[in-house]
Structure formats: C-alpha cells, structure tokens
Scaffold this motif. Structure first.
Motif, PDB file in Angstrom:
ATOM      1  N   GLY A 172      -1.100  -1.587   3.156  1.00 43.18           N
ATOM      2  CA  GLY A 172      -1.873  -0.275   3.362  1.00 43.18           C
ATOM      3  C   GLY A 172      -1.136   1.427   3.062  1.00 43.18           C
ATOM      4  N   ARG A 173       0.024   0.738   2.956  1.00 41.61           N
ATOM      5  CA  ARG A 173       1.168   2.284   2.165  1.00 41.61           C
ATOM      6  C   ARG A 173       0.466   2.613   0.693  1.00 41.61           C
ATOM      7  NH1 ARG A 173       6.857   1.438   4.466  1.00 41.61           N
ATOM      8  NH2 ARG A 173       7.693   2.583   3.249  1.00 41.61           N
ATOM      9  N   MET A 174      -0.210   2.018  -0.011  1.00 41.91           N
ATOM     10  CA  MET A 174      -0.323   3.034  -0.888  1.00 41.91           C
ATOM     11  C   MET A 174      -1.943   2.380  -1.052  1.00 41.91           C
ATOM     12  SD  MET A 174       1.183   2.651  -4.707  1.00 41.91           S
ATOM     13  CE  MET A 174       2.074   1.842  -3.921  1.00 41.91           C
ATOM     14  N   PRO A 175      -3.364   3.041  -0.144  1.00 43.16           N
ATOM     15  CA  PRO A 175      -4.617   2.194  -0.389  1.00 43.16           C
ATOM     16  C   PRO A 175      -4.769   1.931  -1.406  1.00 43.16           C
ATOM     17  CG  PRO A 175      -4.140   4.722   1.193  1.00 43.16           C
ATOM     18  CD  PRO A 175      -2.905   4.495   0.680  1.00 43.16           C
ATOM     19  N   THR A 220      -3.593   0.802   9.425  1.00 42.60           N
ATOM     20  CA  THR A 220      -3.226   1.807   9.510  1.00 42.60           C
ATOM     21  C   THR A 220      -2.076   1.351   9.884  1.00 42.60           C
ATOM     22  OG1 THR A 220      -5.520   2.734  10.218  1.00 42.60           O
ATOM     23  CG2 THR A 220      -3.169   3.444  11.698  1.00 42.60           C
ATOM     24  N   ILE A 221      -1.588   0.589  10.394  1.00 41.11           N
ATOM     25  CA  ILE A 221       0.634  -0.153  10.853  1.00 41.11           C
ATOM     26  C   ILE A 221       0.727   1.209   9.774  1.00 41.11           C
ATOM     27  CG2 ILE A 221       1.971  -1.176  11.760  1.00 41.11           C
ATOM     28  CD1 ILE A 221      -0.440  -1.021  13.758  1.00 41.11           C
ATOM     29  N   GLY A 222       0.898  -0.181   8.497  1.00 38.93           N
ATOM     30  CA  GLY A 222       1.344   0.546   7.329  1.00 38.93           C
ATOM     31  C   GLY A 222       1.477   1.895   7.185  1.00 38.93           C
ATOM     32  N   GLN A 223       0.346   2.521   7.249  1.00 39.79           N
ATOM     33  CA  GLN A 223       0.639   4.106   6.505  1.00 39.79           C
ATOM     34  C   GLN A 223       0.785   4.590   7.650  1.00 39.79           C
ATOM     35  OE1 GLN A 223      -3.614   5.430   6.354  1.00 39.79           O
ATOM     36  NE2 GLN A 223      -3.987   3.400   4.553  1.00 39.79           N
ATOM     37  N   CYS A 224       1.397   4.621   8.847  1.00 38.51           N
ATOM     38  CA  CYS A 224       1.806   4.828   9.762  1.00 38.51           C
ATOM     39  C   CYS A 224       3.521   4.630  10.102  1.00 38.51           C
ATOM     40  CB  CYS A 224       2.013   4.292  11.954  1.00 38.51           C
ATOM     41  SG  CYS A 224      -0.203   5.356  11.823  1.00 38.51           S
ATOM     42  N   GLU A 225       3.701   3.532   9.423  1.00 37.21           N
ATOM     43  CA  GLU A 225       5.201   2.921   8.590  1.00 37.21           C
ATOM     44  C   GLU A 225       6.017   4.249   8.132  1.00 37.21           C
ATOM     45  OE1 GLU A 225       7.379   1.672  10.326  1.00 37.21           O
ATOM     46  OE2 GLU A 225       6.967  -0.124  11.198  1.00 37.21           O
ATOM     47  N   LEU A 226       5.026   4.569   6.334  1.00 40.79           N
ATOM     48  CA  LEU A 226       5.260   5.415   5.749  1.00 40.79           C
ATOM     49  C   LEU A 226       5.368   6.524   6.124  1.00 40.79           C
ATOM     50  CD1 LEU A 226       5.807   5.566   2.935  1.00 40.79           C
ATOM     51  CD2 LEU A 226       3.293   5.744   2.071  1.00 40.79           C
ATOM     52  N   ALA A 227       4.607   6.578   7.768  1.00 42.46           N
ATOM     53  CA  ALA A 227       4.976   8.363   7.715  1.00 42.46           C
ATOM     54  C   ALA A 227       5.975   8.845   8.672  1.00 42.46           C
ATOM     55  CB  ALA A 227       3.091   8.962   8.180  1.00 42.46           C
ATOM     56  N   GLU A 254       5.021   3.517  19.653  1.00 35.63           N
ATOM     57  CA  GLU A 254       3.761   3.401  19.532  1.00 35.63           C
ATOM     58  C   GLU A 254       2.822   3.203  18.011  1.00 35.63           C
ATOM     59  OE1 GLU A 254       2.759   7.725  18.875  1.00 35.63           O
ATOM     60  OE2 GLU A 254       2.309   8.062  21.287  1.00 35.63           O
ATOM     61  N   ILE A 255       3.622   2.870  17.094  1.00 41.19           N
ATOM     62  CA  ILE A 255       3.296   1.575  16.373  1.00 41.19           C
ATOM     63  C   ILE A 255       3.618   0.036  16.511  1.00 41.19           C
ATOM     64  CG2 ILE A 255       4.084   1.298  13.308  1.00 41.19           C
ATOM     65  CD1 ILE A 255       5.022   4.162  13.077  1.00 41.19           C
ATOM     66  N   ASP A 256       4.659   0.811  17.139  1.00 42.29           N
ATOM     67  CA  ASP A 256       5.512  -1.064  17.359  1.00 42.29           C
ATOM     68  C   ASP A 256       4.372  -1.649  18.772  1.00 42.29           C
ATOM     69  OD1 ASP A 256       7.371  -1.022  15.417  1.00 42.29           O
ATOM     70  OD2 ASP A 256       8.453  -0.829  17.339  1.00 42.29           O
ATOM     71  N   GLN A 257       3.632  -0.997  19.794  1.00 45.25           N
ATOM     72  CA  GLN A 257       2.668  -1.621  20.874  1.00 45.25           C
ATOM     73  C   GLN A 257       2.225  -1.543  19.669  1.00 45.25           C
ATOM     74  OE1 GLN A 257       2.613   2.289  22.921  1.00 45.25           O
ATOM     75  NE2 GLN A 257       4.018   1.276  24.529  1.00 45.25           N
ATOM     76  N   ALA A 258       1.079  -0.889  18.717  1.00 46.35           N
ATOM     77  CA  ALA A 258      -0.633  -0.873  17.679  1.00 46.35           C
ATOM     78  C   ALA A 258      -0.378  -2.722  17.622  1.00 46.35           C
ATOM     79  CB  ALA A 258      -0.821   0.065  16.911  1.00 46.35           C
ATOM     80  N   ARG A 259       1.187  -2.585  16.503  1.00 50.87           N
ATOM     81  CA  ARG A 259       1.307  -3.689  16.100  1.00 50.87           C
ATOM     82  C   ARG A 259       1.127  -4.992  16.607  1.00 50.87           C
ATOM     83  NH1 ARG A 259       6.139  -2.864  13.647  1.00 50.87           N
ATOM     84  NH2 ARG A 259       5.284  -2.251  11.499  1.00 50.87           N
ATOM     85  N   PRO A 267       1.616  11.470   0.407  1.00 53.11           N
ATOM     86  CA  PRO A 267      -0.220  11.283   1.045  1.00 53.11           C
ATOM     87  C   PRO A 267      -0.301  11.422   2.425  1.00 53.11           C
ATOM     88  CG  PRO A 267       1.658   9.898   1.143  1.00 53.11           C
ATOM     89  CD  PRO A 267       2.279  11.338   0.810  1.00 53.11           C
ATOM     90  N   LEU A 268       0.566  13.033   2.863  1.00 56.59           N
ATOM     91  CA  LEU A 268       0.434  12.532   4.931  1.00 56.59           C
ATOM     92  C   LEU A 268      -0.685  13.312   4.914  1.00 56.59           C
ATOM     93  CD1 LEU A 268       3.982  13.824   5.347  1.00 56.59           C
ATOM     94  CD2 LEU A 268       2.971  11.596   5.396  1.00 56.59           C
ATOM     95  N   ALA A 269      -1.551  14.229   4.145  1.00 60.84           N
ATOM     96  CA  ALA A 269      -2.825  14.968   3.900  1.00 60.84           C
ATOM     97  C   ALA A 269      -4.180  13.891   4.432  1.00 60.84           C
ATOM     98  CB  ALA A 269      -3.213  15.732   2.829  1.00 60.84           C
TER      99      ALA A 269
END
Length: 420
Positions: free
Chosen positions: A87-90, A268-275, A309-314, A368-370
């Motif tokens: 997910g970090r690089m979709p 999504t978790i991966g994208q949020c970790e990268l963000a 929040e990321i850890d909760q979602a994971r 990649p944020l936008a």
C-alpha cells in the motif's frame, strides 16, 4: 489474540521490503511521469512482474491457491502485513499480481468458474498475462442498494444479450484488460425475491456492442487504468459465460466483496504509515518562527493521534482477517464492515494532518500525499458507502439486543410506576 508475525510472515515481510526498495521504488518517478501523461508504463511493469514471480512474491492474496497454481498461498491474516507494505506504493500491487479488481475476480473464478472458464480466464489471470474488470455500479441508480441495478441480461437461445450502462469499472482501459464480469438482471419477474433476480456473466472486452465511453475522473484525477463508464448495447455472449447459477449474483458478490474490502483496508494502513513517516520527517526539517515544526505541541498531538489511530485500525484489520480465515466471510461480515468505515476515516484524518504539515507542497504531486488524500475520500464509497456499513453494524447490534429483550439482567433500576 496473538498477532505477532510468524517466522514465515516475518521472512516474507523482509523479502517484500527489500524487493520494494531495490526494484520498485527506483521506478516510482518514471512511473509517475508516464502516468501523468496518460500512458501506462508496460515497459516498467512487465519485467517487475517477472521478477516478483521468480522471487516467490506472487498471488499472495489467495488462501485457496492450489499447489498446481502459481503463487504463494497465504491466509488473510498472513497477507495483511504484506498488503500494508504494498500500500505504500499503490501501483506496485500489480507487480505482485495482487491488485484490485483482479484479486476479487480471481476469488470469484476460483469459487464458481467451470473448467472451461478457468482455462480461458482464471489461469491467465493467475499468471498475470491478462487483467480484468468488474461491472456492477451504474450511473442511473443508487447502486449502494444493488437491487436497484437495471442492466438486463436476457436469454436468447444459446446466448445472453446484455444491455445497460455501468461506471466506475476499474481497470477497463488497462492494456491487458481482456474480460469484464458483468452483474445484471436475468429474471424480469418483479414479484421474485429481489436478491434472486441478478446474475453475473463473463464478457470479453472485444465483444461487439461493448464500448468504453470514458475514463471517469476521481476528484479531478484520471487513473491510468481507468475508472470507466462502459456501455453494453446488445452485447451477445454464449450461455456458457454465465458465472455460477442464474439468480445467484448477490451471493457471488458477497463472496467477492468480503476479502476485497479488507484488502483495501490493509493497503490503507500502509499509506497512513507512509504519511506519518513523511509528516515526522517534514516536522523535523522545517522551521517556522525560529523553531522546528516538531517542537510545536499541536504538531506533536497530530503525530501522536496518528500513531494511536493507525495501530487501532491495524488491530481491527487483523481481527477481521483472522475471522475471515477461521469462520468464513459470513461470520466476518460485521468485522469487515467495521474496518471498512474505520479505514476510510483513518486515512482522511492522517492524510489531512500530513498535508497540513507539508503546507503547499502537500497539495502537489511532488509527494504521494495529495493522491492518498483524494483516495481517502473515495474510500468512503468504494465497496459500499460508509452509511451502508454503519447500517449493517447497527442492525446487527439492535438484533442482538432485541433477541434477548425481556430476559436480560437489568443494570439500572427502573421506576416502579410512572415514566422518566
């Protein structure tokens, strides 16, 4: 529950991370430039797919993979941390043959395809030789209630004739897309049970009458593989192209959507970790009014809340994945709906914070944020809008209490007479 990585998963994570950094990340800039021009960079993708397959990082998403089929069979729980990395690089999902909508379509074909359909479509999909699309959503009805779907699939001798208009058919203009799975009405009797009127058929993309009308922009962004509007006008396919049984379209859709929904959440978790990583880096290097951004309490709060929040979602993703593996799609329905809502909200909040920390750059394609932020908004519709999933969860809770109403112990003292 113990969600520590098994030795096998830990080893695969290490290999996946090394593969992404060594082979995929160096192509990210070229990929971005090519796709911004509307060109699909097949010259980048094809060699990477060959390499991933040779490295054993292939078809990781399919728990029912047979020994004679290419790929590494993993449970949903085992796949989750790998999907997070992807997910970090979709765009890299296709490198590992783990991209939507093919994952869901391969699940369907694995469960319901005839031997002939397997040979024609599933085997090439598992090999990464072709891609596919899934045509369900329609522009003229509220497709969140799929009983509204109006596309007609009429039996005419040994053929079905399809008429209808679909949109947000992801992947329809991918250069390797060869087949569409179309859902529509095969039973015109409006008195029949509404969930037994629809069926799915396999439609080759070169069938006369099938027209890709346009690539629909999503928040002013055009996906290179397309989220397309597709017209089916007197499209004829053999009856042998029926997937499963007539009238079983809804059952097939549910079999497809459970794992597909959770795959979105894993990525999504991966994208949020990268963000979050980028947010921290930016806060450490950027100075304003004589101090680094990381010194300001509100920025620290954003970082801390994002971590929590990321850890909760994971954890919720992992629980849903575990239930899919151990109890099946039906038992995991509520868990999957819950993480679907949570993941979309998580990505919206975390990406909004990251963009704010980056300032003007966060609005550009220099990071990649936008793109991640616009996808976060789309996630509130993808695979069912938030409101539908909240309704599912609420009805389950109300039903649970209603079932035992009158026999439950009371944890309050009601008045003997009168009203509150």
């Amino acid at each position: 529950m113990d969600f520590d990585y098994s030795p096998r998963v830990a080893e695969l994570r290490a290999r996946m991370g090394a593969f992404l950094e060594t082979y995929v990340l160096p192509h990210n800039r070229a990929w971005t430039h090519e796709t911004e021009k509307g060109r699909f960079p097949s010259q980048i993708m094809a060699p990477l797919k060959d390499l991933a397959r040779s490295e054993g990082l292939w078809n990781l998403f399919l728990p029912t993979l047979r020994e004679d089929e290419p790929g590494t069979r993993l449970t949903n729980l085992e796949f989750a941390p790998l999907a997070e990395q992807i997910g970090r690089m979709p765009w890299s999902a296709e490198v590992f043959n783990c991209s939507a909508p093919d994952t869901g379509n391969m699940e369907l074909l694995h469960l319901f395809a005839t031997p002939e359909q397997r040979e024609l479509w599933l085997d090439p999909l598992l090999a990464g030789a072709i891609r596919s699309c899934f045509a369900m959503t329609e522009p003229d009805v509220a497709s969140a209630d799929a009983t509204n779907l109006q596309t007609r699939i009429r039996r005419d001798g040994d053929h079905y004739v399809i008429n209808g208009r679909k949109w947000f058919t992801t992947g329809a203009i991918h250069p390797l897309c060869k087949v569409s799975i179309v859902m529509g009405i095969t039973n015109d009797d409006e008195a029949a049970p509404p969930h037994e009127r629809h069926s799915m058929v396999l439609v080759p993309m070169d069938t006369p009458g099938l027209t890709v009308v346009r690539n629909v922009p999503v928040l002013n962004h055009l996906a290179v593989e397309g989220h397309c509007e597709v017209l089916y006008k007197d499209v004829r396919v053999p009856v042998a192209n029926l997937l499963g049984q007539e009238g079983a379209g809804f059952a097939l859709a549910q079999a497809r959507l459970g794992p597909g929904r959770i795959h979105h959440c894993m990525r999504t978790i991966g994208q949020c970790e990268l963000a979050l990583d980028l947010m921290c880096e930016r806060a450490l290097e950027r100075r304003v009014f004589g101090r680094h951004l990381s010194d300001y309490a509100n920025i620290q709060d954003w970082i801390a809340l994002s971590r929590i929040e990321i850890d909760q979602a994971r954890l919720l993703v992992l629980r849903a994945a575990s239930k899919l593996d151990t109890q099946g799609n039906k038992a995991a329905k509520i868990d999957v709906s819950a993480i679907k809502v949570v993941a979309a909200g998580l990505q919206t909040r975390v990406l909004d914070r990251a963009v704010q920390v980056f300032g003007a750059m966060g609005l550009t394609n220099d990071t990649p944020l936008a793109g991640f932020l616009s996808w976060a908004r789309a996630l509130r519709f993808v695979d069912g809008p938030d409101e539908v999933h909240l309704r599912i969860i609420a009805r389950n809770e109300i039903g649970r209490i209603k079932k035992d109403l009158g026999s439950r112990a009371l944890y309050y003292t009601p008045p003997e007479t009168g009203h509150y």
